[in-house]
Design a protein around this motif. Structure first.
Motif, PDB file in Angstrom:
ATOM      1  N   TYR A  14      71.106 -99.958 -75.881  1.00  0.00           N
ATOM      2  CA  TYR A  14      70.128 -98.907 -76.112  1.00  0.00           C
ATOM      3  C   TYR A  14      68.846 -99.261 -75.353  1.00  0.00           C
ATOM      4  O   TYR A  14      68.528-100.439 -75.145  1.00  0.00           O
ATOM      5  CB  TYR A  14      69.779 -98.780 -77.600  1.00  0.00           C
ATOM      6  CG  TYR A  14      70.814 -98.082 -78.450  1.00  0.00           C
ATOM      7  CD1 TYR A  14      71.880 -98.800 -79.008  1.00  0.00           C
ATOM      8  CD2 TYR A  14      70.730 -96.719 -78.718  1.00  0.00           C
ATOM      9  CE1 TYR A  14      72.822 -98.159 -79.812  1.00  0.00           C
ATOM     10  CE2 TYR A  14      71.659 -96.073 -79.518  1.00  0.00           C
ATOM     11  CZ  TYR A  14      72.703 -96.801 -80.069  1.00  0.00           C
ATOM     12  OH  TYR A  14      73.632 -96.168 -80.848  1.00  0.00           O
ATOM     13  N   GLY A  52      62.085 -93.471 -79.943  1.00  0.00           N
ATOM     14  CA  GLY A  52      63.263 -94.009 -80.624  1.00  0.00           C
ATOM     15  C   GLY A  52      64.196 -94.649 -79.621  1.00  0.00           C
ATOM     16  O   GLY A  52      63.842 -94.884 -78.465  1.00  0.00           O
ATOM     17  N   LEU A  53      65.397 -94.927 -80.045  1.00  0.00           N
ATOM     18  CA  LEU A  53      66.383 -95.582 -79.195  1.00  0.00           C
ATOM     19  C   LEU A  53      67.278 -94.556 -78.516  1.00  0.00           C
ATOM     20  O   LEU A  53      67.765 -93.627 -79.162  1.00  0.00           O
ATOM     21  CB  LEU A  53      67.249 -96.518 -80.038  1.00  0.00           C
ATOM     22  CG  LEU A  53      66.520 -97.647 -80.765  1.00  0.00           C
ATOM     23  CD1 LEU A  53      67.462 -98.368 -81.703  1.00  0.00           C
ATOM     24  CD2 LEU A  53      65.929 -98.615 -79.760  1.00  0.00           C
ATOM     25  N   TYR A  64      67.033 -97.816 -90.386  1.00  0.00           N
ATOM     26  CA  TYR A  64      66.767 -99.135 -89.833  1.00  0.00           C
ATOM     27  C   TYR A  64      65.262 -99.408 -89.897  1.00  0.00           C
ATOM     28  O   TYR A  64      64.449 -98.494 -89.743  1.00  0.00           O
ATOM     29  CB  TYR A  64      67.224 -99.225 -88.373  1.00  0.00           C
ATOM     30  CG  TYR A  64      68.710 -99.174 -88.181  1.00  0.00           C
ATOM     31  CD1 TYR A  64      69.400 -97.969 -88.184  1.00  0.00           C
ATOM     32  CD2 TYR A  64      69.442-100.341 -87.973  1.00  0.00           C
ATOM     33  CE1 TYR A  64      70.775 -97.925 -88.013  1.00  0.00           C
ATOM     34  CE2 TYR A  64      70.822-100.307 -87.783  1.00  0.00           C
ATOM     35  CZ  TYR A  64      71.471 -99.103 -87.807  1.00  0.00           C
ATOM     36  OH  TYR A  64      72.828 -99.067 -87.631  1.00  0.00           O
ATOM     37  N   GLN A 116      62.328-101.598 -87.944  1.00  0.00           N
ATOM     38  CA  GLN A 116      62.050-102.351 -86.729  1.00  0.00           C
ATOM     39  C   GLN A 116      60.632-102.909 -86.793  1.00  0.00           C
ATOM     40  O   GLN A 116      59.658-102.176 -86.600  1.00  0.00           O
ATOM     41  CB  GLN A 116      62.225-101.485 -85.483  1.00  0.00           C
ATOM     42  CG  GLN A 116      62.068-102.276 -84.191  1.00  0.00           C
ATOM     43  CD  GLN A 116      62.243-101.423 -82.949  1.00  0.00           C
ATOM     44  OE1 GLN A 116      62.200-100.199 -82.990  1.00  0.00           O
ATOM     45  NE2 GLN A 116      62.481-102.078 -81.823  1.00  0.00           N
ATOM     46  N   PRO A 166      65.942-103.585 -84.368  1.00  0.00           N
ATOM     47  CA  PRO A 166      66.104-102.882 -85.649  1.00  0.00           C
ATOM     48  C   PRO A 166      67.020-103.640 -86.602  1.00  0.00           C
ATOM     49  O   PRO A 166      68.005-104.244 -86.170  1.00  0.00           O
ATOM     50  CB  PRO A 166      66.713-101.541 -85.236  1.00  0.00           C
ATOM     51  CG  PRO A 166      66.337-101.366 -83.800  1.00  0.00           C
ATOM     52  CD  PRO A 166      66.334-102.743 -83.226  1.00  0.00           C
ATOM     53  N   LEU A 194      58.291 -99.835 -87.775  1.00  0.00           N
ATOM     54  CA  LEU A 194      58.811 -98.536 -87.347  1.00  0.00           C
ATOM     55  C   LEU A 194      60.128 -98.323 -88.091  1.00  0.00           C
ATOM     56  O   LEU A 194      61.023 -99.173 -88.035  1.00  0.00           O
ATOM     57  CB  LEU A 194      59.052 -98.526 -85.840  1.00  0.00           C
ATOM     58  CG  LEU A 194      59.608 -97.236 -85.230  1.00  0.00           C
ATOM     59  CD1 LEU A 194      58.567 -96.107 -85.321  1.00  0.00           C
ATOM     60  CD2 LEU A 194      60.022 -97.449 -83.778  1.00  0.00           C
ATOM     61  N   LEU A 212      63.443 -96.249 -88.411  1.00  0.00           N
ATOM     62  CA  LEU A 212      64.292 -95.398 -87.584  1.00  0.00           C
ATOM     63  C   LEU A 212      65.426 -94.816 -88.411  1.00  0.00           C
ATOM     64  O   LEU A 212      66.030 -95.504 -89.235  1.00  0.00           O
ATOM     65  CB  LEU A 212      64.876 -96.208 -86.424  1.00  0.00           C
ATOM     66  CG  LEU A 212      63.875 -96.749 -85.408  1.00  0.00           C
ATOM     67  CD1 LEU A 212      64.506 -97.829 -84.556  1.00  0.00           C
ATOM     68  CD2 LEU A 212      63.350 -95.626 -84.528  1.00  0.00           C
ATOM     69  N   GLN A 246      75.795 -93.508 -82.705  1.00  0.00           N
ATOM     70  CA  GLN A 246      74.631 -93.210 -83.533  1.00  0.00           C
ATOM     71  C   GLN A 246      73.504 -92.718 -82.643  1.00  0.00           C
ATOM     72  O   GLN A 246      73.182 -93.343 -81.638  1.00  0.00           O
ATOM     73  CB  GLN A 246      74.175 -94.454 -84.290  1.00  0.00           C
ATOM     74  CG  GLN A 246      75.102 -94.850 -85.408  1.00  0.00           C
ATOM     75  CD  GLN A 246      74.463 -95.821 -86.377  1.00  0.00           C
ATOM     76  OE1 GLN A 246      73.283 -95.751 -86.669  1.00  0.00           O
ATOM     77  NE2 GLN A 246      75.255 -96.752 -86.888  1.00  0.00           N
ATOM     78  N   PHE A 302      69.537 -91.830 -82.496  1.00  0.00           N
ATOM     79  CA  PHE A 302      68.330 -92.226 -83.216  1.00  0.00           C
ATOM     80  C   PHE A 302      67.217 -91.204 -83.082  1.00  0.00           C
ATOM     81  O   PHE A 302      67.053 -90.576 -82.031  1.00  0.00           O
ATOM     82  CB  PHE A 302      67.828 -93.576 -82.706  1.00  0.00           C
ATOM     83  CG  PHE A 302      68.626 -94.742 -83.192  1.00  0.00           C
ATOM     84  CD1 PHE A 302      69.820 -95.085 -82.579  1.00  0.00           C
ATOM     85  CD2 PHE A 302      68.195 -95.494 -84.273  1.00  0.00           C
ATOM     86  CE1 PHE A 302      70.573 -96.161 -83.033  1.00  0.00           C
ATOM     87  CE2 PHE A 302      68.938 -96.569 -84.733  1.00  0.00           C
ATOM     88  CZ  PHE A 302      70.129 -96.904 -84.110  1.00  0.00           C
ATOM     89  N   GLY A 303      66.436 -91.092 -84.139  1.00  0.00           N
ATOM     90  CA  GLY A 303      65.225 -90.305 -84.113  1.00  0.00           C
ATOM     91  C   GLY A 303      64.074 -91.118 -83.545  1.00  0.00           C
ATOM     92  O   GLY A 303      64.234 -92.303 -83.246  1.00  0.00           O
ATOM     93  N   PRO A 304      62.895 -90.483 -83.425  1.00  0.00           N
ATOM     94  CA  PRO A 304      61.736 -91.170 -82.832  1.00  0.00           C
ATOM     95  C   PRO A 304      61.083 -92.185 -83.760  1.00  0.00           C
ATOM     96  O   PRO A 304      60.296 -93.010 -83.316  1.00  0.00           O
ATOM     97  CB  PRO A 304      60.780 -90.026 -82.527  1.00  0.00           C
ATOM     98  CG  PRO A 304      61.147 -88.972 -83.515  1.00  0.00           C
ATOM     99  CD  PRO A 304      62.620 -89.084 -83.714  1.00  0.00           C
TER     100      PRO A 304
END
Lengths: 116, 116
Positions: free
Chosen positions: A36, A43-44, B35, B37, B43, B88, B90, B105, B107-109
């Motif tokens: 990632y 995000g990732l 997650y 981070q 994360p 952060l 996630l 998966q 991920f969101g911001p």
């Protein structure tokens, strides 16, 4: 226990140069592996993934990674780096389903800096 | 299609307070994972929910809890906030129950939580 190690915390390369980011994993069975990328404040984003089959995996943005079971490695490569590639890169290993959990285990990340 | 969305974007709390973070998965995705981070690290898995049931829990104290709603959105709750909870957070969604093995998966911001 599963674990992921990214030996290089910080890497600096010149724009146009080649890149290799290292990732080593510890896993009891055939791993499911991911790379990632995370830009600042973002995000990732998934670059590529390996589940099975061909050990050389192509991803987005010109990245590729090679799975080497004998070395427990999944290194990320790009032949020519662009300034926009500057970001943090994470290698991750996923569950094979035996634990009934879909969690990802991440390495600590490698920060890539690109010199003009 | 919209990606994974999270709210709020940023949050500042003081020690001892409670916080609720929200996540909306990609349309059609039934699995949501959370997650944490911490700055400078990768994360760490907190929870996974699939079809409103908890499928996995990481090594986090009971102050952390989550739930998934019938529309597959999710909340992460953290009670009695500590300075060390600053991170952060996630959210990731996927189609399958075991996203790490056979699915991706997304991920969101993230939500940036600062505890003072």
């Amino acid at each position: 226990a599963q674990s992921v190690t990214q030996p290089d915390i910080h890497i600096t390369v010149s724009e146009g140069a080649s890149l290799e980011l290292r990732c080593n994993y510890s896993y009891g069975a055939t791993p499911y592996l991911f790379w990632y990328v995370q830009s600042p404040g973002q995000g990732l984003q998934l670059l590529l993934k390996y589940f099975s089959g061909d050990t050389l995996v192509q991803g987005i943005k010109g990245f590729e990674a090679e799975f080497k079971m004998s070395q427990s490695s999944f290194n990320l490569r790009k032949p020519s780096v662009h300034w926009s590639d500057a970001a943090e890169y994470f290698c991750a290993v996923g569950s094979d389903g035996s634990s009934n959990t879909g969690k990802l285990i991440f390495g600590q990340g490698t920060t890539l800096q690109v010199k003009p | 299609d919209a990606g994974v969305t999270q709210s709020p974007t940023h949050l500042i709390k003081t020690r001892g307070q409670h916080v609720t973070l929200r996540c909306s998965p990609i349309s059609g995705h039934k699995s949501v994972s959370w997650y944490q981070q911490v700055l400078g690290q990768g994360p760490q898995f907190i929870f996974q929910y699939y079809e409103k049931e908890e499928r996995g829990r990481g090594n986090f104290p009971d102050r952390f809890s989550a739930r998934q709603f019938p529309n597959y959105s999710s909340e992460l709750n953290v009670n009695a906030l500590l300075l060390g909870d600053s991170a952060l957070y996630l959210c990731a969604s996927s189609l399958a129950a075991i996203p790490g093995a056979t699915d991706t998966q997304y991920f969101g911001p993230g939500t940036r939580l600062t505890v003072l």
